[in-house]
Write a protein that holds these residues in place. Structure first.
Motif, PDB file in Angstrom:
ATOM      1  N   LYS A  69      25.670  15.656  63.012  1.00  0.00           N
ATOM      2  CA  LYS A  69      24.242  15.372  62.850  1.00  0.00           C
ATOM      3  C   LYS A  69      23.400  16.491  63.462  1.00  0.00           C
ATOM      4  O   LYS A  69      22.390  16.914  62.882  1.00  0.00           O
ATOM      5  CB  LYS A  69      23.892  14.030  63.502  1.00  0.00           C
ATOM      6  CG  LYS A  69      22.442  13.606  63.313  1.00  0.00           C
ATOM      7  CD  LYS A  69      22.195  12.233  63.920  1.00  0.00           C
ATOM      8  CE  LYS A  69      20.747  11.808  63.719  1.00  0.00           C
ATOM      9  NZ  LYS A  69      20.483  10.466  64.316  1.00  0.00           N
ATOM     10  N   VAL A  70      23.812  16.977  64.640  1.00  0.00           N
ATOM     11  CA  VAL A  70      23.118  18.103  65.271  1.00  0.00           C
ATOM     12  C   VAL A  70      23.189  19.338  64.363  1.00  0.00           C
ATOM     13  O   VAL A  70      22.189  20.042  64.165  1.00  0.00           O
ATOM     14  CB  VAL A  70      23.732  18.433  66.655  1.00  0.00           C
ATOM     15  CG1 VAL A  70      23.141  19.732  67.210  1.00  0.00           C
ATOM     16  CG2 VAL A  70      23.478  17.292  67.632  1.00  0.00           C
ATOM     17  N   ASP A  71      24.366  19.578  63.795  1.00  0.00           N
ATOM     18  CA  ASP A  71      24.551  20.739  62.922  1.00  0.00           C
ATOM     19  C   ASP A  71      23.665  20.636  61.684  1.00  0.00           C
ATOM     20  O   ASP A  71      23.008  21.613  61.295  1.00  0.00           O
ATOM     21  CB  ASP A  71      26.029  20.843  62.521  1.00  0.00           C
ATOM     22  CG  ASP A  71      26.345  22.167  61.840  1.00  0.00           C
ATOM     23  OD1 ASP A  71      25.798  23.202  62.280  1.00  0.00           O
ATOM     24  OD2 ASP A  71      27.127  22.179  60.880  1.00  0.00           O
ATOM     25  N   ARG A  72      23.630  19.471  61.059  1.00  0.00           N
ATOM     26  CA  ARG A  72      22.778  19.286  59.873  1.00  0.00           C
ATOM     27  C   ARG A  72      21.302  19.473  60.222  1.00  0.00           C
ATOM     28  O   ARG A  72      20.544  20.095  59.468  1.00  0.00           O
ATOM     29  CB  ARG A  72      22.998  17.901  59.262  1.00  0.00           C
ATOM     30  CG  ARG A  72      24.329  17.725  58.551  1.00  0.00           C
ATOM     31  CD  ARG A  72      24.333  16.467  57.697  1.00  0.00           C
ATOM     32  NE  ARG A  72      24.057  15.277  58.491  1.00  0.00           N
ATOM     33  CZ  ARG A  72      24.983  14.556  59.094  1.00  0.00           C
ATOM     34  NH1 ARG A  72      26.269  14.919  59.020  1.00  0.00           N
ATOM     35  NH2 ARG A  72      24.658  13.473  59.787  1.00  0.00           N
ATOM     36  N   SER A  73      20.909  18.937  61.359  1.00  0.00           N
ATOM     37  CA  SER A  73      19.508  19.072  61.781  1.00  0.00           C
ATOM     38  C   SER A  73      19.164  20.532  62.051  1.00  0.00           C
ATOM     39  O   SER A  73      18.065  20.994  61.726  1.00  0.00           O
ATOM     40  CB  SER A  73      19.257  18.236  63.048  1.00  0.00           C
ATOM     41  OG  SER A  73      19.483  16.861  62.795  1.00  0.00           O
ATOM     42  N   ALA A  74      20.112  21.266  62.636  1.00  0.00           N
ATOM     43  CA  ALA A  74      19.893  22.695  62.902  1.00  0.00           C
ATOM     44  C   ALA A  74      19.731  23.466  61.595  1.00  0.00           C
ATOM     45  O   ALA A  74      18.853  24.334  61.476  1.00  0.00           O
ATOM     46  CB  ALA A  74      21.061  23.261  63.716  1.00  0.00           C
ATOM     47  N   ASN A  76      18.682  22.272  58.718  1.00  0.00           N
ATOM     48  CA  ASN A  76      17.401  21.901  58.102  1.00  0.00           C
ATOM     49  C   ASN A  76      16.225  22.549  58.828  1.00  0.00           C
ATOM     50  O   ASN A  76      15.260  22.997  58.189  1.00  0.00           O
ATOM     51  CB  ASN A  76      17.248  20.374  58.103  1.00  0.00           C
ATOM     52  CG  ASN A  76      18.235  19.687  57.175  1.00  0.00           C
ATOM     53  OD1 ASN A  76      18.693  20.287  56.197  1.00  0.00           O
ATOM     54  ND2 ASN A  76      18.570  18.439  57.463  1.00  0.00           N
ATOM     55  N   PHE A  77      16.295  22.603  60.162  1.00  0.00           N
ATOM     56  CA  PHE A  77      15.204  23.194  60.931  1.00  0.00           C
ATOM     57  C   PHE A  77      15.112  24.692  60.663  1.00  0.00           C
ATOM     58  O   PHE A  77      14.020  25.247  60.468  1.00  0.00           O
ATOM     59  CB  PHE A  77      15.417  22.914  62.415  1.00  0.00           C
ATOM     60  CG  PHE A  77      14.268  23.319  63.292  1.00  0.00           C
ATOM     61  CD1 PHE A  77      12.954  23.190  62.864  1.00  0.00           C
ATOM     62  CD2 PHE A  77      14.496  23.841  64.564  1.00  0.00           C
ATOM     63  CE1 PHE A  77      11.891  23.560  63.675  1.00  0.00           C
ATOM     64  CE2 PHE A  77      13.441  24.218  65.382  1.00  0.00           C
ATOM     65  CZ  PHE A  77      12.136  24.086  64.935  1.00  0.00           C
ATOM     66  N   ARG A 135      24.429  26.211  66.067  1.00  0.00           N
ATOM     67  CA  ARG A 135      25.364  25.988  64.969  1.00  0.00           C
ATOM     68  C   ARG A 135      26.754  26.534  65.323  1.00  0.00           C
ATOM     69  O   ARG A 135      27.767  25.932  64.965  1.00  0.00           O
ATOM     70  CB  ARG A 135      24.849  26.628  63.683  1.00  0.00           C
ATOM     71  CG  ARG A 135      23.594  25.964  63.124  1.00  0.00           C
ATOM     72  CD  ARG A 135      23.570  26.037  61.611  1.00  0.00           C
ATOM     73  NE  ARG A 135      24.739  25.399  61.039  1.00  0.00           N
ATOM     74  CZ  ARG A 135      25.311  25.802  59.899  1.00  0.00           C
ATOM     75  NH1 ARG A 135      24.842  26.866  59.252  1.00  0.00           N
ATOM     76  NH2 ARG A 135      26.352  25.171  59.421  1.00  0.00           N
ATOM     77  N   CYS A 138      28.291  23.990  67.553  1.00  0.00           N
ATOM     78  CA  CYS A 138      28.746  22.836  66.762  1.00  0.00           C
ATOM     79  C   CYS A 138      30.084  23.121  66.094  1.00  0.00           C
ATOM     80  O   CYS A 138      30.999  22.285  66.118  1.00  0.00           O
ATOM     81  CB  CYS A 138      27.699  22.466  65.699  1.00  0.00           C
ATOM     82  SG  CYS A 138      26.164  21.772  66.355  1.00  0.00           S
TER      83      CYS A 138
END
Length: 236
Positions: A69-74, A76-77, A135, A138
């Motif tokens: 989830k952290v990786d996906r958010s990174a 997207n950001f 990333r 992650c």
């Protein structure tokens, strides 16, 4: 044993007071040397507390989900920053720097800032570099998860199970029967009973009441721990 005042272990040690020691001693059948009994109770808690920091990670599947989830958010950001128009990026940077610049002028009202002051506020480009590093972290952590054994494959028990086994060893010194005989499920009353169950429950209620969800869950944990061949640290 003396520990740094206010440290986690010192705070834990304060929970083993005379009333708890007497209560635990009352659940034993054989004569007890109280000074040695107290020393062993404290050592068991020290070992438990020292191992706690290494057991803060959740199960593999939960940890993987959190890191993904952290990786996906990174991703997207980073993508959102890259797609933002240059004017809005400058506005964002000005907004981030505003508080620091105002503080700088308030602290130096007579200063003549001929050159642009060096600020500590992170820049957009640096922020994007940090996202790239996040990333990378992650990816490395997910690699560790993939290479780690499943919890069910671990040859040793959890920290709580080690504590239960050590309490069982201590309990066994002062009772006539094996601790397994003193922790059992009472189907008629739908609960766990027995002197060792009460012994462990009393100890944990004072030392770490948040380590179990319910008395029923703790009873199952005790029975499971006592059925395993878990090697624990011997008490000196």
């Amino acid at each position: 044993m003396d520990f740094i005042e206010g440290s986690p272990i010192a705070l834990a040690m304060s929970k083993i007071d005379k009333s708890l020691i007497v209560a635990l001693a009352s659940k034993c059948e054989l004569p007890i040397e109280m000074v040695e009994f107290e020393r062993q109770l404290r050592l068991i808690l020290v070992l438990y507390e020292l191992k706690k920091p290494t057991e803060q990670y959740p199960q593999k599947k939960i940890l993987r989900r959190q890191i993904e989830k952290v990786d996906r958010s990174a991703i997207n950001f980073f993508s959102a920053l890259s797609d933002l128009n240059p004017t809005s990026l400058l506005d964002m940077q000005d907004f981030l720097e505003e508080d620091e610049i105002l503080e700088l002028f308030n602290l130096n009202p007579d200063a003549d800032f001929d050159e642009e002051p060096e600020l500590n506020t992170i820049g957009i480009d640096s922020m994007k570099e940090h996202i790239i590093e996040i990333r990378r972290w992650c990816k490395a952590e997910l690699g560790k998860i993939d290479g780690a054994p499943n919890n069910t494959d671990k040859p040793f028990g959890s920290n709580l199970e080690h504590l239960i086994i050590q309490l069982a060893h201590l309990f066994n010194q002062y009772n006539c029967r094996n601790p397994k005989s003193y922790c059992y499920y009472d189907a008629a009353n739908d609960c766990y009973k027995g002197q060792f169950f009460d012994f462990t429950l009393a100890y944990l209620n004072e030392c770490d009441s948040g380590c179990y969800v319910s008395e029923g869950a703790l009873g199952k944990r005790i029975v499971r721990a006592l059925s395993k061949d878990i090697q624990v640290t011997n008490l000196p």
